[in-house]
Design a protein around this motif. Structure first.
Motif, mmCIF file in Angstrom:
data_model
loop_
_atom_site.group_PDB
_atom_site.id
_atom_site.type_symbol
_atom_site.label_atom_id
_atom_site.label_comp_id
_atom_site.label_asym_id
_atom_site.label_seq_id
_atom_site.Cartn_x
_atom_site.Cartn_y
_atom_site.Cartn_z
ATOM 1 N N THR A 115 -17.442 12.262 -39.844
ATOM 2 C CA THR A 115 -17.916 13.553 -40.354
ATOM 3 C C THR A 115 -16.782 14.421 -40.873
ATOM 4 O O THR A 115 -17.031 15.471 -41.458
ATOM 5 C CB THR A 115 -18.678 14.323 -39.246
ATOM 6 N N ARG A 116 -15.544 13.989 -40.647
ATOM 7 C CA ARG A 116 -14.382 14.772 -41.088
ATOM 8 C C ARG A 116 -13.546 13.982 -42.102
ATOM 9 O O ARG A 116 -12.346 14.167 -42.179
ATOM 10 C CB ARG A 116 -13.514 15.159 -39.876
ATOM 11 N N TRP A 117 -14.208 13.138 -42.866
ATOM 12 C CA TRP A 117 -13.496 12.287 -43.820
ATOM 13 C C TRP A 117 -12.632 13.103 -44.769
ATOM 14 O O TRP A 117 -11.456 12.805 -44.986
ATOM 15 C CB TRP A 117 -14.492 11.437 -44.600
ATOM 16 N N GLU A 118 -13.209 14.147 -45.363
ATOM 17 C CA GLU A 118 -12.454 14.943 -46.334
ATOM 18 C C GLU A 118 -11.329 15.713 -45.670
ATOM 19 O O GLU A 118 -10.250 15.880 -46.260
ATOM 20 C CB GLU A 118 -13.386 15.879 -47.089
ATOM 21 N N ALA A 119 -11.538 16.176 -44.446
ATOM 22 C CA ALA A 119 -10.481 16.900 -43.739
ATOM 23 C C ALA A 119 -9.292 15.977 -43.475
ATOM 24 O O ALA A 119 -8.127 16.384 -43.642
ATOM 25 C CB ALA A 119 -11.013 17.461 -42.425
ATOM 26 N N TYR A 120 -9.573 14.743 -43.090
ATOM 27 C CA TYR A 120 -8.490 13.781 -42.887
ATOM 28 C C TYR A 120 -7.810 13.429 -44.205
ATOM 29 O O TYR A 120 -6.589 13.208 -44.247
ATOM 30 C CB TYR A 120 -9.019 12.512 -42.209
ATOM 31 N N SER A 121 -8.574 13.385 -45.285
ATOM 32 C CA SER A 121 -7.986 13.092 -46.596
ATOM 33 C C SER A 121 -7.021 14.204 -47.001
ATOM 34 O O SER A 121 -5.915 13.935 -47.486
ATOM 35 C CB SER A 121 -9.090 12.956 -47.650
ATOM 36 N N ARG A 122 -7.430 15.448 -46.816
ATOM 37 C CA ARG A 122 -6.547 16.575 -47.157
ATOM 38 C C ARG A 122 -5.298 16.567 -46.280
ATOM 39 O O ARG A 122 -4.188 16.838 -46.762
ATOM 40 C CB ARG A 122 -7.302 17.889 -46.995
ATOM 41 N N ALA A 123 -5.477 16.242 -44.999
ATOM 42 C CA ALA A 123 -4.331 16.206 -44.086
ATOM 43 C C ALA A 123 -3.353 15.112 -44.501
ATOM 44 O O ALA A 123 -2.131 15.307 -44.467
ATOM 45 C CB ALA A 123 -4.813 15.971 -42.653
ATOM 46 N N LYS A 124 -3.877 13.958 -44.894
ATOM 47 C CA LYS A 124 -3.010 12.863 -45.347
ATOM 48 C C LYS A 124 -2.246 13.258 -46.606
ATOM 49 O O LYS A 124 -1.034 13.008 -46.729
ATOM 50 C CB LYS A 124 -3.842 11.605 -45.597
ATOM 51 N N ASP A 125 -2.945 13.898 -47.541
ATOM 52 C CA ASP A 125 -2.293 14.310 -48.793
ATOM 53 C C ASP A 125 -1.170 15.317 -48.518
ATOM 54 O O ASP A 125 -0.081 15.219 -49.096
ATOM 55 C CB ASP A 125 -3.318 14.926 -49.750
ATOM 56 N N GLU A 126 -1.429 16.257 -47.633
ATOM 57 C CA GLU A 126 -0.422 17.265 -47.298
ATOM 58 C C GLU A 126 0.768 16.617 -46.588
ATOM 59 O O GLU A 126 1.923 16.949 -46.853
ATOM 60 C CB GLU A 126 -1.047 18.341 -46.406
ATOM 61 N N MET A 127 0.481 15.686 -45.701
ATOM 62 C CA MET A 127 1.535 14.966 -44.981
ATOM 63 C C MET A 127 2.436 14.213 -45.951
ATOM 64 O O MET A 127 3.668 14.244 -45.835
ATOM 65 C CB MET A 127 0.901 13.979 -43.998
#
Length: 267
Positions: A182-194
């Motif tokens: 349910t947090r796929w996009e949140a993890y995607s944004r976190a990965k991009d920022e990382m």
């Protein structure tokens, strides 16, 4: 860069190439031991992206006294009060050792940030300090390799379903794993920022496409081998000695010992 391949690697070809690569990994291990090198390999990615299976194949034929897996549990209260990187430093290799991090200090940039297990200030501090920390490792002579395993949402969902239905894999699932759907996009944004902050020249990220597990394992291991300037170290000369003649030893009667039942005989 070549285009993305489709279709699964045939099992026979996979097993043949995996054995060849694992033979090279043994040569790499012996070079690390002989040269006193220190190798750190970081495995990161989404849940069910294939990190664990790849780590297993990397370590499968290696000497556990040389190559060890670091999979740290949830930090204790004492560890939470320490400098964030401190508990990871304890697991870094000494001369002649390889450490495979099954998840690493990047927990803070991923699950801790997305799930709210760290403060915004702690997260921002991590993004500032992580490149400095990794540059220090590299400057001190550590060979640092970082791999991000990238899996699609549909493939991740299928792997979760398989784990849920397979009693031998059920332990791999946790409520937090399922919540990640349910947090796929949140993890995607976190990965991009990382990636923006930590994909540095001294320790770049290497992305492994992992929808096909076999392809991902072969590609990651081959890249690791290509990235380290190892060479084959001549093994010591060993000779199997002749068994000496008996000096009269007699084995005690079998009925004096307790043997495990022959379960295999019932198959």
């Amino acid at each position: 860069m070549t285009g993305k391949k489709t279709g699964k690697v045939p099992r026979a070809a996979y097993e043949r190439e995996l054995l060849r690569l694992q033979t090279e990994l043994v040569k790499l291990q012996e070079w690390v031991r002989a040269e006193g090198a220190r190798l750190v390999v970081v495995f990161e990615g989404r849940d069910a992206a294939g990190k664990g299976g790849t780590i297993k194949r990397v370590a499968e034929r290696l000497n556990p006294r040389v190559a060890r897996i670091a999979a740290l549990p949830t930090p204790t209260e004492r560890q939470r009060s320490q400098w964030y990187f401190q508990r990871y430093v304890e697991h870094l290799p000494a001369a002649g050792e390889i450490v495979l991090f099954d998840r690493s200090w990047y927990n803070r940039a991923g699950v801790e940030h997305v799930m709210g297990f760290c403060t915004k200030e702690e997260y921002q501090l991590f993004l500032r300090q992580c490149p400095i920390f990794e540059r220090m490792l590299v400057e001190d002579g550590i060979l640092l390799r970082k791999y991000w395993f990238s899996v699609s949402d549909t493939e991740q969902q299928e792997r979760f379903r398989q784990r849920l239905e397979d009693p031998t894999k059920r332990w791999k699932l946790s409520p937090m794993d399922l919540e990640s759907i349910t947090r796929w996009e949140a993890y995607s944004r976190a990965k991009d920022e990382m990636m923006v902050h930590t994909d540095i020249a001294e320790a770049p990220w290497y992305v492994v496409e992992s929808d096909d597990k076999r392809r991902a394992r072969l590609n990651m291991i081959a890249h690791l081998l290509d990235s380290v300037p190892y060479h084959e170290v001549p093994p010591p000369v060993l000779e199997l000695p002749e068994r000496p003649a008996s000096t009269g030893y007699e084995r005690p009667p079998r009925d004096l010992q307790t043997y495990v039942p022959d379960h295999a005989a019932s198959l």
